[in-house]
Structure formats: structure tokens, C-alpha cells
Scaffold this motif. Structure first.
Motif, PDB file in Angstrom:
ATOM      1  N   UNK A 166      23.322 -23.232 -22.198  1.00 46.50           N
ATOM      2  CA  UNK A 166      24.545 -22.373 -22.465  1.00 46.50           C
ATOM      3  C   UNK A 166      25.170 -22.651 -21.285  1.00 46.50           C
ATOM      4  N   UNK A 167      26.576 -22.038 -21.981  1.00 51.87           N
ATOM      5  CA  UNK A 167      27.953 -22.917 -21.115  1.00 51.87           C
ATOM      6  C   UNK A 167      28.357 -22.893 -20.333  1.00 51.87           C
ATOM      7  N   UNK A 168      28.537 -24.240 -19.120  1.00 49.40           N
ATOM      8  CA  UNK A 168      28.049 -24.620 -18.170  1.00 49.40           C
ATOM      9  C   UNK A 168      26.692 -24.503 -17.964  1.00 49.40           C
ATOM     10  N   UNK A 169      25.441 -25.163 -18.176  1.00 51.01           N
ATOM     11  CA  UNK A 169      24.584 -25.650 -18.123  1.00 51.01           C
ATOM     12  C   UNK A 169      25.068 -26.759 -17.587  1.00 51.01           C
ATOM     13  N   UNK A 184      27.275 -18.206 -14.092  1.00 50.30           N
ATOM     14  CA  UNK A 184      27.411 -17.780 -14.965  1.00 50.30           C
ATOM     15  C   UNK A 184      29.310 -18.242 -15.822  1.00 50.30           C
ATOM     16  N   UNK A 185      29.470 -19.035 -16.545  1.00 50.27           N
ATOM     17  CA  UNK A 185      30.949 -18.164 -16.370  1.00 50.27           C
ATOM     18  C   UNK A 185      31.653 -17.873 -17.475  1.00 50.27           C
ATOM     19  N   UNK A 202      24.473 -15.201 -19.751  1.00 55.74           N
ATOM     20  CA  UNK A 202      22.611 -16.013 -19.787  1.00 55.74           C
ATOM     21  C   UNK A 202      22.361 -16.748 -18.137  1.00 55.74           C
ATOM     22  N   UNK A 203      22.983 -17.503 -18.003  1.00 51.46           N
ATOM     23  CA  UNK A 203      22.674 -17.841 -16.312  1.00 51.46           C
ATOM     24  C   UNK A 203      22.945 -16.331 -14.967  1.00 51.46           C
ATOM     25  N   UNK A 253      21.496 -11.258 -20.785  1.00 47.15           N
ATOM     26  CA  UNK A 253      22.777 -12.201 -21.723  1.00 47.15           C
ATOM     27  C   UNK A 253      23.439 -11.517 -22.937  1.00 47.15           C
ATOM     28  N   UNK A 254      24.547 -10.914 -22.178  1.00 42.78           N
ATOM     29  CA  UNK A 254      25.489 -10.211 -23.574  1.00 42.78           C
ATOM     30  C   UNK A 254      26.016  -8.302 -23.069  1.00 42.78           C
ATOM     31  N   UNK A 255      24.603  -7.853 -22.281  1.00 46.92           N
ATOM     32  CA  UNK A 255      24.626  -6.578 -21.377  1.00 46.92           C
ATOM     33  C   UNK A 255      25.880  -5.822 -20.748  1.00 46.92           C
ATOM     34  N   UNK A 256      26.276  -4.977 -21.413  1.00 44.60           N
ATOM     35  CA  UNK A 256      27.787  -4.746 -20.828  1.00 44.60           C
ATOM     36  C   UNK A 256      27.460  -3.020 -19.578  1.00 44.60           C
TER      37      UNK A 256
END
Length: 315
Positions: free
Chosen positions: A132-135, A209-210, A223-224, A284-287
Motif C-alpha cells: 500500500x501507499x507509504x509501506x 497510513x497516508x 490500509x495500515x 481499508x476504505x471504511x468511513x
């Protein structure tokens, strides 16, 4: 290195023997390839490890350093390239070989690694999942190993600190958290309509996570930062009423996870009057939103004392 048999021996695997005068045994003759190849093999390991051959015991130091498998990759943030020496003919040669990559630019999504132009291979984490981004952050040393299909991440050292990833799993860092407070009481609550408290602004946070953010009163999980979260909110209204009822909700992806009703509120100060809390698993992606439902019969504004906070308590 190929074994070099004694000079003139018909057996390519013949052993060397000492001269034995009483037994009339002639000692083995050493071919020139023996010292040439042996020394060049050793010197090559030493030089490719970044050491100048000029002393004894350097082969052990070179092997210990493992610098032949350490690289500052080229390419782009998500498509890394390295050049190994000796040059691998195919990826089959690299199965099970540990490779360490020092990251110069943080990744923004799934990553690949191309070794000596053999083609891009995915870099994956746990269960062969894309990173994922920033891993892979700037300064991280990412250890990978080719399994015949992709490069699996076996560990990450963040800026020289203790390893904080296992197979690109969740970082063993301080748990992510956030605190958001009302700013001037700017959210509008229409009568009998459940509305998000949009005036909440971050005052303290530590997201890993960014992709995690709190914008317009909406918490979005990257994700993180996924896992089990403990959440709470306290919301109030900016205008005093003689008597009214109201209800505060915590919602996940538009569905209520906890709603608390407070009836017959009296007084001239009704800021910070209603609270709601819940523990919930967030992917990941939950609001998540903090929302209020009021029944004044007219639009009201939120109190500046509003609050929305949470922390991850498990994975």
C-alpha cells in the motif's frame, strides 16, 4: 569456481598428493589455473563487497558485510531497478536470495523490482498482497526474497530503527489515534435530519497510513490503520432551547454502529450535551461519521465544544 585437478591428471576430480621420496612418489604439479582462479575468485568477492584487497582476513569481512546484496535502487518510486554482479542469467538463480533495498522515494502504491533488466516482478507483503501507499518510506531498508513468482518482503527497517514490519504486515509502532474538536460551531443541523458534524478539525493525530484522513467530519481509514478502533463523540448545539430532544450517532459506511438519545434537555447552555461511543472493526476504505439528529423545527448550528476522537486498540 571449477575444481582444477593436478597438471596432467586424466581424472578431473583427482586429489593432490605430496612428494614422497622413499616411496618414489612424484608430487602433484599445480596448473597455473589453480592459483589464478582461486585468487581471482576470492578477490572478486572482496572487491564486489566494496573492500579494497590489501590485507588478510578480508574474505570473511566481505561475506559478513553481505554488501553484494545491498542496493540503493534506481527506477521510480513504484518500479525499482537494480544491477547485480555477478549478473544473474534468470530469476531462477535468485530464488531464496536475500536482497536489501534502501528506499529513496516513498512508494505511492503497488511496487515492482527489475533485476538486471530481467523484467518487472511484483514486490508483495503478507499473503502475496500488493504493498500500500507509504509501506516503503524514505530511508527504509526493505528486505525482499524471490520465491519463484514475486519478491516477498521479509522485513523493513525504518530509518535504521528496529525492524517494524513482518512480511509487510502491520507496523509495530504506537497505535494510531486522532482527536478532532469543533471549530467555532459551524456545522448545520437541519431539524429531523441526521447531519454530519462538519466543523470538526484535527487537533492531534498519529496515523500510520497516508491514506487515513479526517475531512469534513468524515474519518477515512487507510490500509495500515485498519483494525479494531475505539471511537467516541460528544456533540452539542450552539443555541439554547427551553426543552428539546436530540440523538447522536456514530456511523460506519452510512450505517449506525451506535446511537444515543437524550430527552428533555433544559437550560441556557447545552454545549457538549450528548455522547456516543463504540468499538468497531474498520477495514481499508471504511468511513466513520459523527452525526446529530435534532427536532427543534428549525436549522441549528453545532457547538464549538463538539469532539470526535478514537484510537486503534487491536488488529
Amino acid at each position: 569456481m571449477k575444481y582444477i585437478a593436478p597438471y596432467g591428471s586424466p581424472d578431473p576430480d583427482a586429489a593432490y598428493v605430496d612428494r614422497d621420496v622413499p616411496g618414489a612418489v612424484v608430487g602433484s604439479k599445480i596448473p597455473a589455473k589453480f592459483p589464478n582462479w582461486t585468487m581471482r575468485e576470492i578477490v572478486d568477492v572482496i572487491t564486489k563487497s566494496g573492500i579494497t584487497p590489501d590485507d588478510v582476513l578480508q574474505l570473511a569481512a566481505a561475506i559478513r558485510s553481505q554488501k553484494m546484496n545491498y542496493f540503493v535502487p534506481g527506477g521510480t518510486a513504484n518500479a525499482l531497478t537494480i544491477t547485480m554482479a555477478p549478473v544473474p542469467v534468470s530469476y531462477t538463480e535468485l530464488i531464496g536470495v536475500p536482497i536489501r533495498l534502501k528506499i529513496s522515494t516513498a512508494n505511492t502504491g503497488a511496487m515492482t523490482l527489475n533485476v538486471n533488466g530481467l523484467g518487472n516482478k511484483a514486490i508483495t507483503g503478507k499473503a502475496a498482497a500488493a504493498l500500500a501507499s507509504g509501506d516503503a518510506a524514505v530511508g527504509d531498508i526493505v528486505a525482499v526474497m524471490y520465491d519463484g513468482t514475486q519478491f516477498q518482503v521479509t522485513g523493513v527497517v525504518a530509518s535504521g530503527v528496529a525492524a517494524n514490519y513482518i512480511l509487510a504486515g502491520r507496523p509495530a509502532q504506537a497505535a494510531p489515534f486522532f482527536t478532532a474538536n469543533g471549530v467555532g460551531g459551524g456545522a448545520s443541523y437541519v431539524s429531523n435530519v441526521r447531519s454530519t458534524s462538519t466543523d470538526l478539525a484535527l487537533t492531534d493525530s498519529s496515523f500510520l497510513d497516508a491514506g487515513t484522513s479526517l475531512t469534513g467530519g468524515v474519518l477515512t481509514i487507510g490500509p495500515k490503520d485498519a483494525g479494531i478502533w475505539s471511537l467516541s463523540t460528544t456533540l452539542g448545539l450552539n443555541t439554547a432551547q427551553a426543552s428539546w430532544t436530540s440523538k447522536v450517532h456514530l456511523t460506519k459506511n452510512g450505517s449506525t454502529i451506535f446511537g444515543f438519545a437524550q430527552a428533555n434537555i433544559y437550560g441556557t447552555s447545552d454545549t457538549g450535551i450528548i455522547c456516543a461511543s463504540a468499538s468497531v472493526r474498520l477495514a481499508s476504505g471504511d468511513t466513520v461519521r459523527a452525526e446529530m439528529l435534532q427536532n427543534f423545527g428549525s436549522t441549528q448550528t453545532s457547538s464549538a465544544q463538539g469532539r470526535f476522537s478514537g484510537s486503534r486498540i487491536g488488529v
